[in-house]
Design a protein around this motif. Structure first.
Motif, PDB file in Angstrom:
ATOM      1  N   ILE A 186       0.834  -1.205   0.000  1.00 39.81           N
ATOM      2  CA  ILE A 186       0.000   0.000   0.000  1.00 39.81           C
ATOM      3  C   ILE A 186       0.868   1.254   0.000  1.00 39.81           C
ATOM      4  O   ILE A 186       0.620   2.204  -0.754  1.00 39.81           O
ATOM      5  N   VAL A 187       1.918   1.269   0.824  1.00 35.98           N
ATOM      6  CA  VAL A 187       2.825   2.424   0.878  1.00 35.98           C
ATOM      7  C   VAL A 187       3.505   2.628  -0.471  1.00 35.98           C
ATOM      8  O   VAL A 187       3.590   3.755  -0.968  1.00 35.98           O
ATOM      9  N   THR A 188       3.961   1.548  -1.085  1.00 31.47           N
ATOM     10  CA  THR A 188       4.643   1.646  -2.375  1.00 31.47           C
ATOM     11  C   THR A 188       3.700   2.153  -3.461  1.00 31.47           C
ATOM     12  O   THR A 188       4.060   3.029  -4.252  1.00 31.47           O
ATOM     13  N   MET A 189       2.482   1.628  -3.489  1.00 32.30           N
ATOM     14  CA  MET A 189       1.513   2.074  -4.492  1.00 32.30           C
ATOM     15  C   MET A 189       1.162   3.542  -4.298  1.00 32.30           C
ATOM     16  O   MET A 189       1.051   4.295  -5.274  1.00 32.30           O
ATOM     17  N   THR A 190       1.003   3.960  -3.048  1.00 29.51           N
ATOM     18  CA  THR A 190       0.686   5.364  -2.763  1.00 29.51           C
ATOM     19  C   THR A 190       1.827   6.280  -3.182  1.00 29.51           C
ATOM     20  O   THR A 190       1.604   7.294  -3.850  1.00 29.51           O
ATOM     21  N   ALA A 191       3.046   5.925  -2.800  1.00 32.11           N
ATOM     22  CA  ALA A 191       4.203   6.748  -3.151  1.00 32.11           C
ATOM     23  C   ALA A 191       4.383   6.812  -4.669  1.00 32.11           C
ATOM     24  O   ALA A 191       4.685   7.876  -5.221  1.00 32.11           O
ATOM     25  N   THR A 192       4.176   5.702  -5.348  1.00 32.22           N
ATOM     26  CA  THR A 192       4.293   5.686  -6.810  1.00 32.22           C
ATOM     27  C   THR A 192       3.230   6.565  -7.443  1.00 32.22           C
ATOM     28  O   THR A 192       3.522   7.346  -8.360  1.00 32.22           O
ATOM     29  N   GLY A 193       2.004   6.463  -6.961  1.00 33.52           N
ATOM     30  CA  GLY A 193       0.921   7.300  -7.499  1.00 33.52           C
ATOM     31  C   GLY A 193       1.196   8.776  -7.319  1.00 33.52           C
ATOM     32  O   GLY A 193       1.012   9.570  -8.241  1.00 33.52           O
ATOM     33  N   TRP A 194       1.619   9.157  -6.113  1.00 43.06           N
ATOM     34  CA  TRP A 194       1.931  10.573  -5.863  1.00 43.06           C
ATOM     35  C   TRP A 194       3.079  11.051  -6.744  1.00 43.06           C
ATOM     36  O   TRP A 194       3.047  12.155  -7.272  1.00 43.06           O
ATOM     37  N   THR A 195       4.093  10.205  -6.910  1.00 44.04           N
ATOM     38  CA  THR A 195       5.238  10.590  -7.740  1.00 44.04           C
ATOM     39  C   THR A 195       4.808  10.788  -9.189  1.00 44.04           C
ATOM     40  O   THR A 195       5.193  11.763  -9.835  1.00 44.04           O
ATOM     41  N   VAL A 196       4.009   9.868  -9.705  1.00 45.58           N
ATOM     42  CA  VAL A 196       3.535   9.980 -11.092  1.00 45.58           C
ATOM     43  C   VAL A 196       2.688  11.240 -11.265  1.00 45.58           C
ATOM     44  O   VAL A 196       2.832  11.968 -12.253  1.00 45.58           O
ATOM     45  N   GLN A 197       1.810  11.531 -10.312  1.00 50.47           N
ATOM     46  CA  GLN A 197       0.991  12.741 -10.398  1.00 50.47           C
ATOM     47  C   GLN A 197       1.855  13.991 -10.368  1.00 50.47           C
ATOM     48  O   GLN A 197       1.630  14.927 -11.138  1.00 50.47           O
ATOM     49  N   LEU A 198       2.859  14.005  -9.501  1.00 51.85           N
ATOM     50  CA  LEU A 198       3.763  15.153  -9.410  1.00 51.85           C
ATOM     51  C   LEU A 198       4.524  15.352 -10.716  1.00 51.85           C
ATOM     52  O   LEU A 198       4.619  16.466 -11.230  1.00 51.85           O
TER      53      LEU A 198
ATOM     54  N   LYS B 119       3.071  18.799 -17.668  1.00 54.45           N
ATOM     55  CA  LYS B 119       2.023  19.650 -18.226  1.00 54.45           C
ATOM     56  C   LYS B 119       2.406  21.116 -18.106  1.00 54.45           C
ATOM     57  O   LYS B 119       2.182  21.908 -19.015  1.00 54.45           O
ATOM     58  N   HIS B 120       2.986  21.481 -16.962  1.00 55.12           N
ATOM     59  CA  HIS B 120       3.393  22.872 -16.738  1.00 55.12           C
ATOM     60  C   HIS B 120       4.468  23.283 -17.745  1.00 55.12           C
ATOM     61  O   HIS B 120       4.398  24.353 -18.331  1.00 55.12           O
ATOM     62  N   LYS B 121       5.437  22.414 -17.984  1.00 58.55           N
ATOM     63  CA  LYS B 121       6.483  22.722 -18.956  1.00 58.55           C
ATOM     64  C   LYS B 121       5.901  22.818 -20.364  1.00 58.55           C
ATOM     65  O   LYS B 121       6.277  23.674 -21.136  1.00 58.55           O
ATOM     66  N   ALA B 122       4.980  21.917 -20.699  1.00 61.73           N
ATOM     67  CA  ALA B 122       4.371  21.933 -22.036  1.00 61.73           C
ATOM     68  C   ALA B 122       3.581  23.220 -22.251  1.00 61.73           C
ATOM     69  O   ALA B 122       3.635  23.814 -23.323  1.00 61.73           O
TER      70      ALA B 122
END
Length: 130
Positions: A97-109, A115-118
């Motif tokens: 659960i911790v790994t999935m959460t951290a991965t999700g947050w990292t991907v969103q970030l 998107k901001h750079k584009a």
């Protein structure tokens, strides 16, 4: 000969990590230190991907082979592992659960940054055309 040089480079960097762990007292395992050193050298372009490509591809294609020793070690300690299976199961679930959460947050970030750079590139391009 090129493959041997690539292997020597990877093993040499791994050895440096082991030396740092054992003799310098760095509290991170030597193999992890070696990977971090390799990552750093790749990022600053001291080592180029072409310098280790063939050996790295071989390791990645045969990665399952490298899981055999730990698996056999766990099987050898089977009774001890079986005595603690509830704790190990809870740890596996929690860490997943911790790994999935951290991965999700990292991907969103990272997605927001992309998107901001584009948007910045499109906006600057539109301003230059006017």
């Amino acid at each position: 000969m090129r493959i041997l040089l690539q292997l020597a480079l990877i093993i040499g960097i791994s050895l440096i990590g082991e030396i740092l762990h054992r003799y310098a007292g760095v509290p991170i395992p030597g193999n992890i230190l070696g990977m971090l050193i390799l990552l750093l050298l790749l990022c600053v372009k001291v080592v180029k991907l072409d310098h280790i490509k063939e050996v790295s591809d071989f390791f990645l294609k045969n990665i399952a082979f490298f899981f055999l020793p730990p698996s056999i070690g766990i099987m050898a300690a089977g009774e001890e592992v079986m005595c603690r299976w509830p704790v190990l199961l809870i740890m596996c679930i929690a860490l997943t659960i911790v790994t999935m959460t951290a991965t999700g947050w990292t991907v969103q970030l990272l997605a927001k940054g992309t998107k901001h750079k584009a948007r910045g590139v499109k906006t600057e391009g539109a301003k230059n055309e006017q």
